[in-house]
Design a protein around this motif. Structure first.
Motif, PDB file in Angstrom:
ATOM      1  N   LEU A 125       0.704  -1.319   0.297  1.00  0.00           N
ATOM      2  CA  LEU A 125      -0.164   0.039  -0.054  1.00  0.00           C
ATOM      3  C   LEU A 125       0.799   1.357   0.196  1.00  0.00           C
ATOM      4  O   LEU A 125       0.361   2.377  -0.540  1.00  0.00           O
ATOM      5  N   GLU A 153     -10.000  -2.388   1.044  1.00  0.00           N
ATOM      6  CA  GLU A 153      -8.592  -2.691   0.928  1.00  0.00           C
ATOM      7  C   GLU A 153      -7.825  -3.304  -0.397  1.00  0.00           C
ATOM      8  O   GLU A 153      -7.066  -3.240  -0.911  1.00  0.00           O
ATOM      9  N   THR A 160      -5.545  -2.311  -3.098  1.00  0.00           N
ATOM     10  CA  THR A 160      -4.126  -2.700  -3.406  1.00  0.00           C
ATOM     11  C   THR A 160      -3.918  -3.337  -4.720  1.00  0.00           C
ATOM     12  O   THR A 160      -2.945  -3.191  -5.554  1.00  0.00           O
TER      13      THR A 160
END
Lengths: 258, 133
Positions: free
Chosen positions: A176, A201, A205
């Protein structure tokens, strides 16, 4: 055979005599259907190797038989079986044209696309890059054209839910950090930043890996633990989300400064 | 299945509801070219992105004109649309970043009121633009 023919003639003659609302018609019609069931069944069997369940085809052929019985004019100097055969055949053909084609062909393709996923994954691991359609075809023993069609079908019949969970035990945190540095190059970063932060997330990513770290879709797939097709779908979805967000931002800016 | 020099052209109304169609045709050409699946999927995403960028430009609805030129081991895609805008894409825009990551080469121009984005995938530069069609 002649017995059948005579009985059939007698029944059609009787049917012609009866008024359209006579309750006896149903019984006469039933007997005619029973008498000629063989014709319907044998017609259906001629088509049963095309992969349709034969019971379905027999049902369709029976509908054709019923239509033939209702339309048959005993005054015409034609045997019922001669008249009925094209009607029954027509019904079966229409069935293939209207339903079997639409259901059967994609069913085959869908089976093939189910095999394609694991084959692509296996080949990706072996080749250390994503395979070409011809390589997938060779492994599956089908033509490249079929694989191309199946890939198209797989896209149309997308079955992987976008929110399918990540396999457990994979750490994404280390990828990240790159986003911030890369985002500095982009002039919409002020508008993009909150949009990217709002992404789940995994999407964030994958976005970072593909567009800021320039990893290939298969590399991302093996890193994140989902299929390459899934990565593609997630990227498309994420880009659409960001685009919408940026568009809203522009509209909001326009609204503030007319 | 597809040979160098083959040209596929597609003209659709300039509306977002047609982007899926363009994307599908582009991916179909890439797959028939036997590009590996990463490239097929990248091309699908990139063509989609290019169409969306052009649709966002000012101008009458008009049409999106898409040309896919097959080259040895690659494909050259041009998406074009009439516009009143004077430029297509800033090279520090997010869309440009996306296109650059997906395609091997990206160029955009506005000439004579027509905005176009050219994307090259694979070794398309060899025969692209030779007018062999």
């Amino acid at each position: 055979m002649t017995e059948l023919r005579e009985r059939s003639r007698a029944l059609f003659a009787r049917l012609a005599e009866l008024a359209p609302d006579d309750p006896e018609r149903a019984a006469v019609r039933d007997e005619l259907v029973a008498l000629h069931t063989g014709l319907a069944v044998s017609t259906a069997r001629r088509f049963s190797r095309r992969g349709e369940p034969s019971e379905d085809l027999e049902q369709v052929a029976m509908i054709g038989l019923l239509k033939a019985i209702d339309r048959f004019d005993p005054q015409r100097q034609v045997e019922f079986s001669t008249f009925a055969t094209p009607t029954v055949l027509g019904e079966v053909r229409r069935h293939f044209r209207d339903t079997a084609w639409a259901l059967h062909v994609p069913r085959g393709l869908r089976e093939l696309s189910v095999q394609i996923g694991p084959t692509v994954e296996a080949l990706t691991a072996e080749l250390d890059r994503s395979p070409r359609p011809s390589e997938v075809a060779a492994r599956l023993g089908v033509s490249t054209a079929r694989v191309v069609e199946a890939l198209e079908a797989a896209d149309a019949y997308a079955t992987i839910p976008l929110d399918a969970p990540l396999p457990e035990g994979r750490s994404l945190a280390d990828t990240l950090g790159g986003v911030d540095a890369a985002l500095d190059r982009v002039h919409e970063r002020a508008a993009l930043r909150p949009l990217i932060d709002a992404l789940p997330e995994r999407e964030r990513t994958i976005l970072a890996m593909r567009f800021f770290e320039e990893m290939s879709q298969s590399q991302i797939a093996s890193r994140v633990g989902v299929s390459q097709m899934h990565v593609s779908r997630l990227l498309a979805h994420t880009l659409a989300t960001l685009r919408e967000g940026l568009a809203d931002d522009v509209e909001a800016a326009r609204a503030v400064a007319p | 299945m597809t040979s160098p020099g083959d040209v596929v052209t597609l003209s659709v109304p300039a509306g977002s509801e047609y982007v899926g169609l363009v994307r599908t045709v582009a991916a179909g050409v890439a797959a028939r070219l036997d590009l590996d699946l990463d490239h097929v999927e990248d091309m699908r995403l990139a063509v989609s992105e290019a169409c969306t960028v052009l649709l966002g430009l000012a101008g009458h609805a008009g049409r999106l004109e898409v040309t896919l030129r097959v080259a040895e081991g690659g494909v050259d895609v041009v998406v074009a649309r009439a516009t009143t805008a004077s430029s297509v894409l800033a090279d520090d825009s997010f869309a440009w970043t996306v296109l650059e990551a997906l395609a091997d080469e990206v160029a955009s121009t506005v000439t004579g009121g027509v905005a176009s984005i050219r994307l090259r995938f694979g070794a398309a530069e060899e025969t692209a633009g030779t007018g062999s069609a």
